[in-house]
Design a protein around this motif. Structure first.
Motif, short mmCIF file in Angstrom:
data_model
loop_
_atom_site.label_atom_id
_atom_site.label_comp_id
_atom_site.label_asym_id
_atom_site.label_seq_id
_atom_site.Cartn_x
_atom_site.Cartn_y
_atom_site.Cartn_z
N ALA A 263 -9.62 38.26 2.84
CA ALA A 263 -8.15 38.26 3.40
C ALA A 263 -7.40 37.25 2.12
CB ALA A 263 -8.22 37.59 4.53
N SER A 264 -6.39 37.94 2.34
CA SER A 264 -5.25 37.91 1.47
C SER A 264 -4.36 37.00 2.09
CB SER A 264 -4.44 38.41 0.26
OG SER A 264 -3.30 37.91 -0.43
N LEU A 265 -3.26 35.08 1.88
CA LEU A 265 -2.28 35.36 2.60
C LEU A 265 -1.36 35.32 2.20
CD1 LEU A 265 -1.93 33.48 5.79
CD2 LEU A 265 -2.76 31.51 4.03
N VAL A 266 -0.18 36.32 2.64
CA VAL A 266 0.60 35.88 1.27
C VAL A 266 1.99 35.99 2.58
CG1 VAL A 266 2.56 38.19 0.20
CG2 VAL A 266 0.17 38.30 0.12
N LYS A 267 3.27 35.22 1.54
CA LYS A 267 4.57 34.17 2.06
C LYS A 267 5.44 35.56 2.21
CE LYS A 267 7.22 29.88 2.51
NZ LYS A 267 7.08 29.10 1.65
N LYS A 268 5.79 35.61 3.58
CA LYS A 268 7.05 36.93 3.57
C LYS A 268 7.82 36.71 2.80
CE LYS A 268 5.81 37.51 8.69
NZ LYS A 268 6.45 37.60 10.02
N ASP A 269 8.39 37.49 2.81
CA ASP A 269 9.99 37.58 1.69
C ASP A 269 10.88 37.85 2.75
OD1 ASP A 269 12.24 37.84 0.27
OD2 ASP A 269 11.03 39.33 -0.82
N ASN A 270 11.70 36.50 3.50
CA ASN A 270 12.52 37.17 4.18
C ASN A 270 14.31 37.13 3.78
OD1 ASN A 270 10.65 35.55 6.27
ND2 ASN A 270 11.12 33.43 5.28
N ASN A 271 13.93 37.46 2.15
CA ASN A 271 15.57 37.90 1.79
C ASN A 271 15.05 39.52 1.82
OD1 ASN A 271 16.51 35.45 1.38
ND2 ASN A 271 15.31 35.29 -0.19
N ALA A 272 14.19 40.23 2.11
CA ALA A 272 13.91 41.52 2.32
C ALA A 272 14.86 42.46 3.25
CB ALA A 272 12.37 42.42 1.90
#
Length: 466
Positions: A457-466
């Motif tokens: 699994a890959s843990l990816v930080k959300k782009d809250n500016n998207a």
């Protein structure tokens, strides 16, 4: 002891005669992937069959340990396996073009030197230790053999031999740190008594034996006629007896070299358990037959212990995460919410529960007259359970997405039907690094394993500016 698995950095070749078959063979050690273990490959046989180094494959223990699988046999494997265990190498493919590894000079040291020459490489996955959970005991009253394994967070061996011989007497050898194997144990050579040589020859053994690859202990008075016969047998100009009772003046490398070699043999034979061992091994008068019998006993306990580790489900157990808390962690919604509760979670593993009912939407189109839960959805349920484990490793998990990027070694072992309760365990195989998590997922119904896979699994930080 190493915590992660290891292989070798490059292929390496050794060549020589087999002590019992007398056949010349070339043996090539090859790097292998994680969880491969030790395997021989008979490249001289049609189809180049593989022989797993497993105690269940042992077919002969007369003066050595022989394994066989699918008609392919490899004799006298213990010195090779001892070198691998002693160097804490977990994964290697050993290609051999004959029936027996070369005896070299009668110990493991030439294999150790060859392997160290190409170097050892750390792999990503953690080693799957078998930790001896309780005292395990083996005894043969007629041969006065006793072997015990006791719990210990390390691997240590102590061996005592007593041949009722004025030459050898009673000897002890110990290996208190596996890292000392190469320097303290690996060079100890195989040995036999003079009175055994003729019997071994008549049994069609030691065809490749000579004074360069074995110690012959003389424990009786030998006349010149016998020495001349031995010289002819081994095709030598002459044979002598040293003062200490070792034939042909062979100098011992250690005062207790025979005991150290018995320890070496035990290290190699116990490799056939199939996993690196954590425990204290104590042995009195061991031999290949006893070693293999004890290895079988350890493997039986290992399998039994593995079954005991099957996660159980108590409906009255309070959930660590209930369905509402899971909704806050995972973005999945009906009909793709496939985890009902989390009953246990640590930094290394998680246990989740999925209740399978006839009202599941997928049963409308997947074998409606014979409802079976799709295997891919079982994997999805494991993925979601594992996703919770991964998210539990970070602060503010709501700021991250978990994407599964790989599934390996997937097996569906039993059908899952309405009324079943899936108990899912996902366990990290290595520490999470750079947002990548590799874990082993298993799904059970009762005590039966129904599905398993290795998942990445890959843990990816959300782009809250998207």
């Amino acid at each position: 002891m190493y915590t992660k698995q290891h292989t070798i950095k490059a292929p390496v070749t050794v060549e020589g005669v087999g002590i019992h078959t007398g056949a010349i063979s070339k043996m090539v050690f090859l790097p292998a992937e994680e969880n491969h273990g030790y395997k021989f490959q008979r490249v001289d046989i049609e189809g180049q069959p593989i022989v797993d180094c497993d105690v269940d494959n042992v077919v002969d223990v007369s003066r050595g340990t022989t394994i066989e699988q699918d008609g392919a046999r490899v004799n006298t494997v213990e010195h090779v396996l001892a070198a691998l265990v002693g160097l804490q190498i977990d994964n290697v493919l050993i290609q051999i073009d004959g029936p027996e590894p070369p005896i070299m000079e009668g110990s493991s040291i030439k294999f150790v030197e060859a392997l160290m020459e190409v170097g050892i490489e750390e792999q990503s996955m953690l080693r799957n230790f078998f930790e001896v959970p309780e005292g395990v005991f083996y005894k043969e009253d007629d041969r006065k053999v006793e072997i015990a394994a006791l719990p210990l967070n390390d691997y240590r061996l102590t061996v005592m031999v007593d041949y009722n011989s004025p030459v050898l007497g009673s000897q002890h050898a110990a290996l208190n740190n596996i890292e000392d194997f190469a320097s303290e144990i690996a060079s100890s050579r195989t040995f036999c008594f003079l009175h055994e040589v003729e019997a071994l020859r008549k049994a069609n053994l030691i065809k490749g034996g000579n004074f360069n690859n074995a110690i012959v202990v003389v424990d009786q008075v030998v006349n010149q006629e016998t020495l001349d016969e031995l010289a002819e047998l081994f095709e030598l100009p002459s044979v002598e007896v040293a003062e200490e009772g070792i034939l042909n003046n062979v100098e011992l490398r250690h005062p207790n070299e025979p005991a150290r070699h018995k320890l070496l043999d035990m290290v190699g034979d116990l490799a056939l358990v199939g996993r690196p061992i954590k425990g204290q091994i104590l042995a009195a008068r061991p031999g290949h037959a006893a070693n293999v019998a004890f290895a079988r006993k350890l493997k039986s306990l290992m399998l039994k212990s593995a079954r005991k580790n099957v996660p159980t489900f108590d409906p009255q157990q309070q959930a660590v995460y209930d369905i509402n808390q899971i909704e806050e962690l995972l973005p999945h919604r009906y009909p793709f919410r496939l985890v009902d509760k989390i009953t246990e979670i640590t930094d290394k593993y998680v246990i989740g529960v999925k209740n399978v009912t006839i009202n599941e939407e997928f049963f409308m189109g997947h074998f409606p007259s014979n409802p079976v839960m799709p295997g891919v959805l079982q994997i999805e349920a494991m993925g979601q359970t594992g996703g919770i484990l991964v998210l539990n490793s970070v602060d503010n998990p709501s700021n991250y997405w978990t994407y599964f990027v790989g599934v390996e070694e997937c097996k569906f072992r039993k059908m899952v039907v309405p009324g079943d309760t899936l108990v899912i365990k996902c366990e990290l195989l290595m520490p999470i690094r750079r947002g990548i998590a590799k874990m082993k997922g298993q799904a059970f119904v009762g005590d039966k394993l129904v599905t398993e896979a290795i998942m990445t699994a890959s843990l990816v930080k959300k782009d809250n500016n998207a």
